[in-house]
Design a protein around this motif. Structure first.
Motif, PDB file in Angstrom:
ATOM      1  N   LYS A  21       0.830  -1.212   0.000  1.00 14.01           N
ATOM      2  CA  LYS A  21       0.000   0.000   0.000  1.00 14.01           C
ATOM      3  C   LYS A  21       0.863   1.260   0.000  1.00 14.01           C
ATOM      4  O   LYS A  21       0.532   2.246  -0.630  1.00 14.01           O
ATOM      5  CB  LYS A  21      -0.929   0.022   1.223  1.00 14.01           C
ATOM      6  CG  LYS A  21      -1.843  -1.177   1.325  1.00 14.01           C
ATOM      7  CD  LYS A  21      -2.904  -1.165   0.252  1.00 14.01           C
ATOM      8  CE  LYS A  21      -3.840  -2.340   0.432  1.00 14.01           C
ATOM      9  NZ  LYS A  21      -4.168  -3.013  -0.795  1.00 14.01           N
ATOM     10  N   LYS A  22       1.958   1.211   0.752  1.00 13.66           N
ATOM     11  CA  LYS A  22       2.852   2.366   0.866  1.00 13.66           C
ATOM     12  C   LYS A  22       3.703   2.490  -0.403  1.00 13.66           C
ATOM     13  O   LYS A  22       4.205   1.509  -0.932  1.00 13.66           O
ATOM     14  CB  LYS A  22       3.761   2.190   2.078  1.00 13.66           C
ATOM     15  CG  LYS A  22       4.655   3.355   2.340  1.00 13.66           C
ATOM     16  CD  LYS A  22       5.532   3.119   3.556  1.00 13.66           C
ATOM     17  CE  LYS A  22       6.469   4.299   3.722  1.00 13.66           C
ATOM     18  NZ  LYS A  22       7.684   3.932   4.391  1.00 13.66           N
ATOM     19  N   SER A  23       3.877   3.708  -0.855  1.00  9.65           N
ATOM     20  CA  SER A  23       4.687   3.960  -2.056  1.00  9.65           C
ATOM     21  C   SER A  23       6.131   3.529  -1.832  1.00  9.65           C
ATOM     22  O   SER A  23       6.744   3.904  -0.821  1.00  9.65           O
ATOM     23  CB  SER A  23       4.685   5.452  -2.402  1.00  9.65           C
ATOM     24  OG  SER A  23       3.397   5.872  -2.721  1.00  9.65           O
ATOM     25  N   ALA A  90      -1.436   4.987 -10.500  1.00 12.88           N
ATOM     26  CA  ALA A  90      -2.724   5.115  -9.806  1.00 12.88           C
ATOM     27  C   ALA A  90      -2.587   4.742  -8.337  1.00 12.88           C
ATOM     28  O   ALA A  90      -3.234   5.325  -7.476  1.00 12.88           O
ATOM     29  CB  ALA A  90      -3.777   4.239 -10.488  1.00 12.88           C
ATOM     30  N   ARG A  91      -1.742   3.781  -8.055  1.00 14.58           N
ATOM     31  CA  ARG A  91      -1.584   3.308  -6.679  1.00 14.58           C
ATOM     32  C   ARG A  91      -0.649   4.205  -5.870  1.00 14.58           C
ATOM     33  O   ARG A  91      -0.902   4.474  -4.705  1.00 14.58           O
ATOM     34  CB  ARG A  91      -1.078   1.880  -6.682  1.00 14.58           C
ATOM     35  CG  ARG A  91      -1.041   1.275  -5.296  1.00 14.58           C
ATOM     36  CD  ARG A  91      -0.825  -0.215  -5.383  1.00 14.58           C
ATOM     37  NE  ARG A  91      -1.098  -0.838  -4.126  1.00 14.58           N
ATOM     38  CZ  ARG A  91      -1.944  -1.822  -3.936  1.00 14.58           C
ATOM     39  NH1 ARG A  91      -2.636  -2.285  -4.934  1.00 14.58           N
ATOM     40  NH2 ARG A  91      -2.105  -2.344  -2.761  1.00 14.58           N
ATOM     41  N   TRP A  92       0.474   4.638  -6.478  1.00 12.14           N
ATOM     42  CA  TRP A  92       1.532   5.299  -5.718  1.00 12.14           C
ATOM     43  C   TRP A  92       1.929   6.675  -6.217  1.00 12.14           C
ATOM     44  O   TRP A  92       2.819   7.309  -5.648  1.00 12.14           O
ATOM     45  CB  TRP A  92       2.792   4.436  -5.710  1.00 12.14           C
ATOM     46  CG  TRP A  92       2.641   3.092  -5.110  1.00 12.14           C
ATOM     47  CD1 TRP A  92       2.077   2.784  -3.908  1.00 12.14           C
ATOM     48  CD2 TRP A  92       3.054   1.851  -5.680  1.00 12.14           C
ATOM     49  NE1 TRP A  92       2.124   1.438  -3.684  1.00 12.14           N
ATOM     50  CE2 TRP A  92       2.724   0.831  -4.770  1.00 12.14           C
ATOM     51  CE3 TRP A  92       3.670   1.485  -6.858  1.00 12.14           C
ATOM     52  CZ2 TRP A  92       2.981  -0.503  -4.995  1.00 12.14           C
ATOM     53  CZ3 TRP A  92       3.941   0.143  -7.094  1.00 12.14           C
ATOM     54  CH2 TRP A  92       3.588  -0.832  -6.166  1.00 12.14           C
ATOM     55  N   GLY A  93       1.379   7.144  -7.295  1.00 12.93           N
ATOM     56  CA  GLY A  93       1.856   8.398  -7.881  1.00 12.93           C
ATOM     57  C   GLY A  93       3.052   8.122  -8.793  1.00 12.93           C
ATOM     58  O   GLY A  93       3.293   6.989  -9.193  1.00 12.93           O
ATOM     59  N   LEU A  94       3.809   9.156  -9.074  1.00 13.83           N
ATOM     60  CA  LEU A  94       4.931   9.022 -10.017  1.00 13.83           C
ATOM     61  C   LEU A  94       6.202   8.530  -9.326  1.00 13.83           C
ATOM     62  O   LEU A  94       7.161   9.279  -9.133  1.00 13.83           O
ATOM     63  CB  LEU A  94       5.191  10.348 -10.724  1.00 13.83           C
ATOM     64  CG  LEU A  94       4.135  10.736 -11.752  1.00 13.83           C
ATOM     65  CD1 LEU A  94       4.401  12.134 -12.302  1.00 13.83           C
ATOM     66  CD2 LEU A  94       4.089   9.717 -12.885  1.00 13.83           C
ATOM     67  N   VAL A  95       6.207   7.269  -8.972  1.00  9.97           N
ATOM     68  CA  VAL A  95       7.376   6.629  -8.366  1.00  9.97           C
ATOM     69  C   VAL A  95       8.357   6.295  -9.492  1.00  9.97           C
ATOM     70  O   VAL A  95       7.949   5.801 -10.552  1.00  9.97           O
ATOM     71  CB  VAL A  95       6.950   5.334  -7.622  1.00  9.97           C
ATOM     72  CG1 VAL A  95       8.149   4.561  -7.136  1.00  9.97           C
ATOM     73  CG2 VAL A  95       6.025   5.675  -6.474  1.00  9.97           C
ATOM     74  N   PRO A  96       9.657   6.557  -9.306  1.00 10.62           N
ATOM     75  CA  PRO A  96      10.631   6.209 -10.344  1.00 10.62           C
ATOM     76  C   PRO A  96      10.599   4.700 -10.661  1.00 10.62           C
ATOM     77  O   PRO A  96      10.546   3.868  -9.761  1.00 10.62           O
ATOM     78  CB  PRO A  96      11.973   6.596  -9.729  1.00 10.62           C
ATOM     79  CG  PRO A  96      11.647   7.591  -8.674  1.00 10.62           C
ATOM     80  CD  PRO A  96      10.289   7.208  -8.157  1.00 10.62           C
ATOM     81  N   ILE A  97      10.622   4.390 -11.953  1.00  7.27           N
ATOM     82  CA  ILE A  97      10.667   3.001 -12.421  1.00  7.27           C
ATOM     83  C   ILE A  97      11.995   2.806 -13.135  1.00  7.27           C
ATOM     84  O   ILE A  97      12.273   3.468 -14.139  1.00  7.27           O
ATOM     85  CB  ILE A  97       9.501   2.691 -13.390  1.00  7.27           C
ATOM     86  CG1 ILE A  97       8.153   2.958 -12.734  1.00  7.27           C
ATOM     87  CG2 ILE A  97       9.600   1.252 -13.890  1.00  7.27           C
ATOM     88  CD1 ILE A  97       6.977   2.939 -13.706  1.00  7.27           C
TER      89      ILE A  97
END
Length: 179
Positions: A21-23, A90-97
């Motif tokens: 759940k946490k980013s 959608a779940r975490w925002g713009l997290v680096p991939i």
């Protein structure tokens, strides 16, 4: 199953939301599954999973329960990657991939060489519009076989020497996410 550890993991994914759940600070992915895994479908419930063809025993019982659709079509990867990256956002925002491309310099089979190039092309294209996606690829000329590896892995083209992994480390350090 050839690998007894695989089936419980597959079944777990059918029923559980396995994403935290946490980013996360970042998402680290690689191309190995798309490169080599095959798609299987439950004949009874139509749920899907992908894994290495050799990780399952293709017994009469297994074949009666699952249908193999073969390798994931490279033509569909852009749509599937975009759906996955959109789900992450959608779940975490713009997290680096960070997307690591498995080197194929040691690979002799044309099928996998072609798939590698297709995956690189798709990820490069997507990275132009998905700004939090960073492709990580090292120079194929510098790839070498590992020196100390078991006999069964000596001809497996996806295990590399220490210097290869160090090159990945340098690229990953260059992202600034590991400080």
């Amino acid at each position: 199953m050839c690998r007894e550890d695989v089936l419980p993991l597959i079944k777990q994914l059918e029923f559980f939301d396995c994403l935290p759940k946490k980013s996360p600070k970042f998402i680290l992915m690689d191309s190995f599954s798309e490169l080599t895994d095959q798609l299987f479908e439950s004949r009874r419930d139509q749920w899907l999973f992908a894994c290495a063809y050799g990780d399952v025993s293709h017994t009469t019982e297994f074949e009666s329960q699952f249908k193999c659709h073969g390798l994931l079509p490279v033509e569909s990867l852009e749509k599937q990657y975009l759906a996955l990256f959109n789900a992450f956002e959608a779940r975490w925002g713009l997290v680096p991939i960070l997307f690591l491309h498995f080197p194929i310099a040691l690979e002799k089979r044309q099928l996998y060489i072609d798939r590698h190039h297709g995956i690189v092309e798709v990820i490069q294209k997507i990275s132009k519009s998905v700004k939090n996606l960073t492709p990580i690829q090292i120079n194929e000329v510098e790839i070498a076989w590992p020196e100390h590896v078991s006999e069964e892995l000596k001809n497996f083209p996806y295990h590399y020497d220490v210097k290869t992994y160090e090159k990945f480390k340098v690229q990953l350090d260059g992202t600034g996410l590991f400080r």
